[in-house]
Scaffold this motif. Structure first.
Motif, PDB file in Angstrom:
ATOM      1  N   VAL A   7     -52.509 -27.053 -31.575  1.00 56.23           N
ATOM      2  CA  VAL A   7     -52.533 -25.833 -32.385  1.00 56.23           C
ATOM      3  C   VAL A   7     -53.585 -24.859 -31.870  1.00 56.23           C
ATOM      4  O   VAL A   7     -53.365 -23.637 -31.836  1.00 56.23           O
ATOM      5  CB  VAL A   7     -52.773 -26.181 -33.867  1.00 56.23           C
ATOM      6  CG1 VAL A   7     -53.037 -24.915 -34.686  1.00 56.23           C
ATOM      7  CG2 VAL A   7     -51.590 -26.946 -34.436  1.00 56.23           C
ATOM      8  N   LYS A   8     -54.722 -25.364 -31.431  1.00 52.32           N
ATOM      9  CA  LYS A   8     -55.811 -24.503 -30.975  1.00 52.32           C
ATOM     10  C   LYS A   8     -55.490 -23.751 -29.693  1.00 52.32           C
ATOM     11  O   LYS A   8     -56.205 -22.801 -29.338  1.00 52.32           O
ATOM     12  CB  LYS A   8     -57.078 -25.337 -30.784  1.00 52.32           C
ATOM     13  CG  LYS A   8     -57.747 -25.755 -32.095  1.00 52.32           C
ATOM     14  CD  LYS A   8     -59.085 -26.417 -31.842  1.00 52.32           C
ATOM     15  CE  LYS A   8     -59.806 -26.721 -33.148  1.00 52.32           C
ATOM     16  NZ  LYS A   8     -61.141 -27.341 -32.921  1.00 52.32           N
ATOM     17  N   LEU A   9     -54.421 -24.154 -29.006  1.00 52.26           N
ATOM     18  CA  LEU A   9     -54.052 -23.474 -27.763  1.00 52.26           C
ATOM     19  C   LEU A   9     -53.264 -22.192 -28.020  1.00 52.26           C
ATOM     20  O   LEU A   9     -52.940 -21.463 -27.085  1.00 52.26           O
ATOM     21  CB  LEU A   9     -53.227 -24.412 -26.872  1.00 52.26           C
ATOM     22  CG  LEU A   9     -53.956 -25.678 -26.401  1.00 52.26           C
ATOM     23  CD1 LEU A   9     -53.028 -26.541 -25.561  1.00 52.26           C
ATOM     24  CD2 LEU A   9     -55.208 -25.322 -25.604  1.00 52.26           C
ATOM     25  N   ASP A  67     -54.856 -17.553 -33.276  1.00 55.40           N
ATOM     26  CA  ASP A  67     -55.228 -17.968 -34.625  1.00 55.40           C
ATOM     27  C   ASP A  67     -54.211 -17.536 -35.669  1.00 55.40           C
ATOM     28  O   ASP A  67     -53.933 -18.271 -36.633  1.00 55.40           O
ATOM     29  CB  ASP A  67     -56.602 -17.397 -34.980  1.00 55.40           C
ATOM     30  CG  ASP A  67     -57.716 -18.028 -34.156  1.00 55.40           C
ATOM     31  OD1 ASP A  67     -57.476 -19.119 -33.601  1.00 55.40           O
ATOM     32  OD2 ASP A  67     -58.800 -17.425 -34.062  1.00 55.40           O
ATOM     33  N   ASP A  68     -53.632 -16.345 -35.511  1.00 53.22           N
ATOM     34  CA  ASP A  68     -52.708 -15.843 -36.526  1.00 53.22           C
ATOM     35  C   ASP A  68     -51.373 -16.589 -36.523  1.00 53.22           C
ATOM     36  O   ASP A  68     -50.571 -16.431 -37.438  1.00 53.22           O
ATOM     37  CB  ASP A  68     -52.472 -14.337 -36.367  1.00 53.22           C
ATOM     38  CG  ASP A  68     -52.022 -13.956 -34.969  1.00 53.22           C
ATOM     39  OD1 ASP A  68     -51.853 -14.861 -34.129  1.00 53.22           O
ATOM     40  OD2 ASP A  68     -51.832 -12.750 -34.719  1.00 53.22           O
ATOM     41  N   SER A 127     -51.542 -21.149 -38.605  1.00 47.51           N
ATOM     42  CA  SER A 127     -51.145 -21.642 -39.927  1.00 47.51           C
ATOM     43  C   SER A 127     -49.641 -21.878 -39.999  1.00 47.51           C
ATOM     44  O   SER A 127     -49.190 -22.853 -40.608  1.00 47.51           O
ATOM     45  CB  SER A 127     -51.573 -20.649 -41.002  1.00 47.51           C
ATOM     46  OG  SER A 127     -50.994 -19.374 -40.773  1.00 47.51           O
ATOM     47  N   GLN A 128     -48.866 -21.024 -39.386  1.00 44.85           N
ATOM     48  CA  GLN A 128     -47.416 -21.188 -39.354  1.00 44.85           C
ATOM     49  C   GLN A 128     -47.032 -22.439 -38.579  1.00 44.85           C
ATOM     50  O   GLN A 128     -46.137 -23.200 -38.983  1.00 44.85           O
ATOM     51  CB  GLN A 128     -46.784 -19.952 -38.722  1.00 44.85           C
ATOM     52  CG  GLN A 128     -45.266 -19.922 -38.794  1.00 44.85           C
ATOM     53  CD  GLN A 128     -44.688 -18.648 -38.206  1.00 44.85           C
ATOM     54  OE1 GLN A 128     -45.430 -17.772 -37.755  1.00 44.85           O
ATOM     55  NE2 GLN A 128     -43.380 -18.532 -38.204  1.00 44.85           N
ATOM     56  N   LEU A 129     -47.714 -22.664 -37.476  1.00 44.08           N
ATOM     57  CA  LEU A 129     -47.451 -23.839 -36.654  1.00 44.08           C
ATOM     58  C   LEU A 129     -47.829 -25.120 -37.402  1.00 44.08           C
ATOM     59  O   LEU A 129     -47.095 -26.119 -37.355  1.00 44.08           O
ATOM     60  CB  LEU A 129     -48.226 -23.731 -35.338  1.00 44.08           C
ATOM     61  CG  LEU A 129     -48.088 -24.888 -34.350  1.00 44.08           C
ATOM     62  CD1 LEU A 129     -46.625 -25.158 -34.021  1.00 44.08           C
ATOM     63  CD2 LEU A 129     -48.879 -24.583 -33.072  1.00 44.08           C
ATOM     64  N   LYS A 130     -48.932 -25.100 -38.110  1.00 42.67           N
ATOM     65  CA  LYS A 130     -49.349 -26.268 -38.892  1.00 42.67           C
ATOM     66  C   LYS A 130     -48.315 -26.618 -39.959  1.00 42.67           C
ATOM     67  O   LYS A 130     -48.021 -27.797 -40.192  1.00 42.67           O
ATOM     68  CB  LYS A 130     -50.714 -26.019 -39.537  1.00 42.67           C
ATOM     69  CG  LYS A 130     -51.879 -26.003 -38.576  1.00 42.67           C
ATOM     70  CD  LYS A 130     -53.171 -25.685 -39.314  1.00 42.67           C
ATOM     71  CE  LYS A 130     -54.347 -25.606 -38.352  1.00 42.67           C
ATOM     72  NZ  LYS A 130     -55.611 -25.241 -39.052  1.00 42.67           N
ATOM     73  N   LEU A 152     -43.603 -16.802 -31.849  1.00 39.77           N
ATOM     74  CA  LEU A 152     -44.630 -16.021 -31.158  1.00 39.77           C
ATOM     75  C   LEU A 152     -44.091 -14.672 -30.761  1.00 39.77           C
ATOM     76  O   LEU A 152     -44.822 -13.666 -30.754  1.00 39.77           O
ATOM     77  CB  LEU A 152     -45.139 -16.783 -29.935  1.00 39.77           C
ATOM     78  CG  LEU A 152     -46.177 -17.868 -30.212  1.00 39.77           C
ATOM     79  CD1 LEU A 152     -46.415 -18.695 -28.959  1.00 39.77           C
ATOM     80  CD2 LEU A 152     -47.480 -17.264 -30.711  1.00 39.77           C
ATOM     81  N   GLN A 153     -42.798 -14.599 -30.415  1.00 40.64           N
ATOM     82  CA  GLN A 153     -42.194 -13.311 -30.060  1.00 40.64           C
ATOM     83  C   GLN A 153     -42.134 -12.362 -31.242  1.00 40.64           C
ATOM     84  O   GLN A 153     -42.131 -11.143 -31.086  1.00 40.64           O
ATOM     85  CB  GLN A 153     -40.785 -13.536 -29.507  1.00 40.64           C
ATOM     86  CG  GLN A 153     -40.748 -14.208 -28.152  1.00 40.64           C
ATOM     87  CD  GLN A 153     -39.339 -14.521 -27.687  1.00 40.64           C
ATOM     88  OE1 GLN A 153     -38.370 -14.255 -28.394  1.00 40.64           O
ATOM     89  NE2 GLN A 153     -39.213 -15.096 -26.504  1.00 40.64           N
TER      90      GLN A 153
END
Length: 226
Positions: free
Chosen positions: A182-184, A187-188, A191-194, A223-224
């Motif tokens: 996730v850290k890669l 930041d915005d 949360s969606q990825l988590k 991301l797009q």
């Protein structure tokens, strides 16, 4: 890794005996241009040196701009060698190490591999999952050591071990778990990825290649939209 003395000999084809290679391997000297694979582990060694099993599987190889399909291949991850099994012109089974001089990549069953130059200028075989702009690269290897059980004198291959990397365009970054993955990302998007990872109960330790591919599709799509 414990240093071991292992009996292994290899005879070069197309490198030390060009006339023999040309007569024996035509019409594809690019493909049949390596050393004979003759690696044999010490007697009574547990396990094997290959990624999946000792059985050869259907695959393809990309060499010097050519793609050779319907080959019998196996990937020795202990020696980091791609092995080609074939029937030679006298009807006998033979095995060659596919030369890395022109190797671009290969497939093995439903797995895809690339031969890549890394930031330290070394060249390595990496399994690739996903497509640009976001991919995961996996470096596979095995260790060979003495069996540590009391009184044992045999050798033992480890299970297949891996190091995992995220490739975004031309940037390759290592990670070990979901938190580091996730850290890669920005930041915005974190949360969606988590939320996606929690909803799917995703674990890199147990996820199939197909589940990882779906995760990467989710990342690329969202991301797009950011």
């Amino acid at each position: 890794m414990i240093s071991l003395i292992i009996s292994s000999t290899s005879t070069a084809f197309g490198q030390n005996n060009n006339s023999f290679s040309k007569s024996f391997y035509d019409p594809d000297p690019v493909l049949y241009n390596g050393k004979r694979y003759t690696y044999f582990p010490p007697l009574r060694t547990g396990g094997h040196q290959f990624l999946i099993s000792e059985n050869f599987a259907q695959g393809s190889v990309s060499l010097r701009g050519n793609v050779y399909e319907n080959l019998l291949l196996n990937y020795d991850i202990y020696s980091q060698q791609l092995v080609l099994r074939f029937t030679n012109q006298i009807g006998a089974l033979d095995q060659l190490i596919v030369s890395d001089a022109w190797l671009k990549g290969f497939t093995l069953d439903d797995m895809t591999f690339e031969y890549l130059q890394w930031s330290d200028s070394s060249w390595k075989i990496a399994q690739r999952i996903g497509e640009q702009p976001i991919e995961i690269l996996i470096l596979w290897h095995k260790n060979l050591s003495l069996d540590t059980r009391y009184g044992a004198t045999n050798h033992l291959f480890s299970k297949a071990l891996k190091k995992t990397y995220l490739r975004q365009k031309n940037t390759i970054q290592p990670f070990k778990n979901k938190r580091q993955f996730v850290k890669l990302f920005p930041d915005d998007f974190g949360s969606q990825l988590k939320r996606y990872l929690r909803k799917q109960r995703f674990s890199f330790k147990t996820a199939s290649d197909q589940e990882i591919a779906k995760l990467l599709e989710f990342c690329a799509l969202n991301l797009q939209q950011e």
